[in-house]
Motif scaffolding. Sequence first.
Motif, PDB file in Angstrom:
ATOM      1  N   PHE A   1       0.849  -1.191   0.000  1.00 20.02           N
ATOM      2  CA  PHE A   1       0.000   0.000   0.000  1.00 20.02           C
ATOM      3  C   PHE A   1       0.881   1.235   0.000  1.00 20.02           C
ATOM      4  CE2 PHE A   1       0.917  -1.123   4.366  1.00 20.02           C
ATOM      5  CZ  PHE A   1       1.211   0.081   4.964  1.00 20.02           C
ATOM      6  N   LYS A   2       0.278   2.371  -0.330  1.00 16.22           N
ATOM      7  CA  LYS A   2       0.962   3.653  -0.314  1.00 16.22           C
ATOM      8  C   LYS A   2       0.080   4.678   0.380  1.00 16.22           C
ATOM      9  CE  LYS A   2       3.480   7.284  -1.394  1.00 16.22           C
ATOM     10  NZ  LYS A   2       4.434   7.764  -0.409  1.00 16.22           N
ATOM     11  N   VAL A   3       0.621   5.369   1.388  1.00 16.16           N
ATOM     12  CA  VAL A   3      -0.136   6.418   2.082  1.00 16.16           C
ATOM     13  C   VAL A   3      -0.355   7.592   1.134  1.00 16.16           C
ATOM     14  CG1 VAL A   3      -0.103   8.086   3.970  1.00 16.16           C
ATOM     15  CG2 VAL A   3       0.662   5.729   4.369  1.00 16.16           C
ATOM     16  N   ASN A   4      -1.602   8.032   1.036  1.00 18.50           N
ATOM     17  CA  ASN A   4      -1.997   9.067   0.098  1.00 18.50           C
ATOM     18  C   ASN A   4      -2.284  10.403   0.785  1.00 18.50           C
ATOM     19  OD1 ASN A   4      -2.976  10.016  -2.530  1.00 18.50           O
ATOM     20  ND2 ASN A   4      -5.009   9.959  -1.602  1.00 18.50           N
ATOM     21  N   LYS A   5      -2.664  10.357   2.071  1.00 17.93           N
ATOM     22  CA  LYS A   5      -3.057  11.578   2.774  1.00 17.93           C
ATOM     23  C   LYS A   5      -2.984  11.330   4.278  1.00 17.93           C
ATOM     24  CE  LYS A   5      -6.703  13.637   1.144  1.00 17.93           C
ATOM     25  NZ  LYS A   5      -8.134  13.870   0.845  1.00 17.93           N
ATOM     26  N   VAL A   6      -2.660  12.374   5.039  1.00 13.53           N
ATOM     27  CA  VAL A   6      -2.733  12.329   6.495  1.00 13.53           C
ATOM     28  C   VAL A   6      -3.876  13.232   6.931  1.00 13.53           C
ATOM     29  CG1 VAL A   6      -1.557  12.886   8.659  1.00 13.53           C
ATOM     30  CG2 VAL A   6      -0.295  11.787   6.803  1.00 13.53           C
ATOM     31  N   GLY A   7      -4.777  12.711   7.730  1.00 15.86           N
ATOM     32  CA  GLY A   7      -5.970  13.423   8.172  1.00 15.86           C
ATOM     33  C   GLY A   7      -7.203  12.624   7.770  1.00 15.86           C
ATOM     34  N   PRO A   8      -8.338  12.893   8.388  1.00 15.65           N
ATOM     35  CA  PRO A   8      -8.636  13.968   9.326  1.00 15.65           C
ATOM     36  C   PRO A   8      -8.100  13.700  10.726  1.00 15.65           C
ATOM     37  CG  PRO A   8     -10.521  12.521   9.110  1.00 15.65           C
ATOM     38  CD  PRO A   8      -9.495  12.014   8.142  1.00 15.65           C
TER      39      PRO A   8
ATOM     40  N   VAL B   1      -5.070   5.524   2.240  1.00 13.06           N
ATOM     41  CA  VAL B   1      -4.296   4.823   1.217  1.00 13.06           C
ATOM     42  C   VAL B   1      -5.004   5.013  -0.120  1.00 13.06           C
ATOM     43  CG1 VAL B   1      -3.317   3.175   2.837  1.00 13.06           C
ATOM     44  CG2 VAL B   1      -5.466   2.618   1.676  1.00 13.06           C
ATOM     45  N   CYS B   2      -4.362   4.565  -1.198  1.00 12.20           N
ATOM     46  CA  CYS B   2      -4.788   4.980  -2.541  1.00 12.20           C
ATOM     47  C   CYS B   2      -5.996   4.249  -3.104  1.00 12.20           C
ATOM     48  CB  CYS B   2      -3.617   4.828  -3.517  1.00 12.20           C
ATOM     49  SG  CYS B   2      -2.209   5.895  -3.140  1.00 12.20           S
TER      50      CYS B   2
ATOM     51  N   ASP C   1      -5.288  -5.012   1.473  1.00  8.77           N
ATOM     52  CA  ASP C   1      -3.941  -5.587   1.561  1.00  8.77           C
ATOM     53  C   ASP C   1      -3.185  -5.029   2.766  1.00  8.77           C
ATOM     54  OD1 ASP C   1      -4.429  -7.068  -0.699  1.00  8.77           O
ATOM     55  OD2 ASP C   1      -3.351  -5.723  -2.067  1.00  8.77           O
ATOM     56  N   ALA C   2      -3.416  -3.752   3.081  1.00 12.67           N
ATOM     57  CA  ALA C   2      -2.755  -3.142   4.244  1.00 12.67           C
ATOM     58  C   ALA C   2      -3.199  -3.813   5.532  1.00 12.67           C
ATOM     59  CB  ALA C   2      -3.063  -1.642   4.289  1.00 12.67           C
ATOM     60  N   VAL C   3      -4.483  -4.103   5.639  1.00 15.79           N
ATOM     61  CA  VAL C   3      -4.994  -4.759   6.841  1.00 15.79           C
ATOM     62  C   VAL C   3      -4.362  -6.138   7.008  1.00 15.79           C
ATOM     63  CG1 VAL C   3      -7.055  -5.730   7.926  1.00 15.79           C
ATOM     64  CG2 VAL C   3      -7.151  -3.465   6.854  1.00 15.79           C
TER      65      VAL C   3
END
Length: 392
Positions: free
Chosen positions: A218-225, A297-298, A305-307
Amino acid sequence: MENLFNVGGVELPQPFKARRLGHVGFYYDDLAAAERFYTDILGLRVSDYLKFDPEQPPAAIFISHCTDHHSMACISSGLADKCDVDYLRGVTLNQISFQVGTLEEVVNGYRFIKERKIPIWRVGRDFPGSNWAFYCRDPDGYHVELFYGMEQIGWNRISKPVAMREVEGEEPSLPQRSEQQEIHDALNDDVELYEGHKSEDLTSSDYVVGGVTLPRPFKVNKVGPVHLFVRDVEVSEAFYHDLFGLVVTEEVVWRGHRAVFMRLGADHHVLGLYPLAMRQELGFSELTTVMGTGIEVCSYLQLRDAVEYLDGLGLKRGPKVPSELLPGIDHAISYIDPAGHCVLLYFSMEQIGWDGKPRPAQQRRKIEAPWPESIAALSDTYADQTLLGPIG
């Protein structure tokens, strides 16, 4: 008649427009553990360290998922003991930071907040990160930052060198040099531009993610809320609306408790406010007043898959929150970071259109258990802003 301010030729109730949630910061007793969690496990990268003594461990670690110098700051709790009066009662959030479009807005915003007798934490220019900013305290002691000019880190992953860090600790005078002029002046002063911190993730790339090999599936796409427990939801709601211009998207009443969700742009919310009385009922740690931070994630496939990946590492899951208390967020699952903060992994945030109305609750997706291999698209699926550039 409401007093309006000219912000770039547009009349607004505040002399600035907060455009987005830029980054968050948290206090940690064990910075090394926090670094491992967010980099080795979740795949963000270290962009910089803050050291007051070269021979001692860092006082802060700056971490990013994108070209912003940092989207998260991990701060030593030793600093909180010295400068943060609310830390001992569980305010482990160091900062929640909103970005504006111009330096002028930071200056005008600082004066606007100061005139209203809101406690100012600090003002000036911060390094690492290069951003001009001011910080104030909200009614619960959370630090709220308004910033401009976050340093951008490009393909070579190198941050600005220490020699370019000109720390300012007072209200910025206007005008200031452009960044282009700063770089020109640094070259004239024989500053070596490539001596900044360089981040590398050289672990094996064993997973194929959307046709690209990555170290994680996986790839992190955003931080928040950011979701916070507060002593008085109504008071906090007024603070963020009247002073910072956030708009209430939705409110939820659960077992007699009222929670409020506030936005800046098209995302359903960047801030969730929950009454502190809910903390114990929901099973959250009493060591922190932070309910959690979202990490997007994206795609839905990446979330599944991340889980599987994170469960396989034995990561501790967070409390299961009823879906009605996470309006606007589709499939999601939470994990606990080294300080007991809850990290909410999700893939989709509901988008709000021109009329400012959220999707009616009865029209939201019903989450199946177990999660299916694929799900039907909604009208706003993949409609939110996404990560630009290579995913790895």
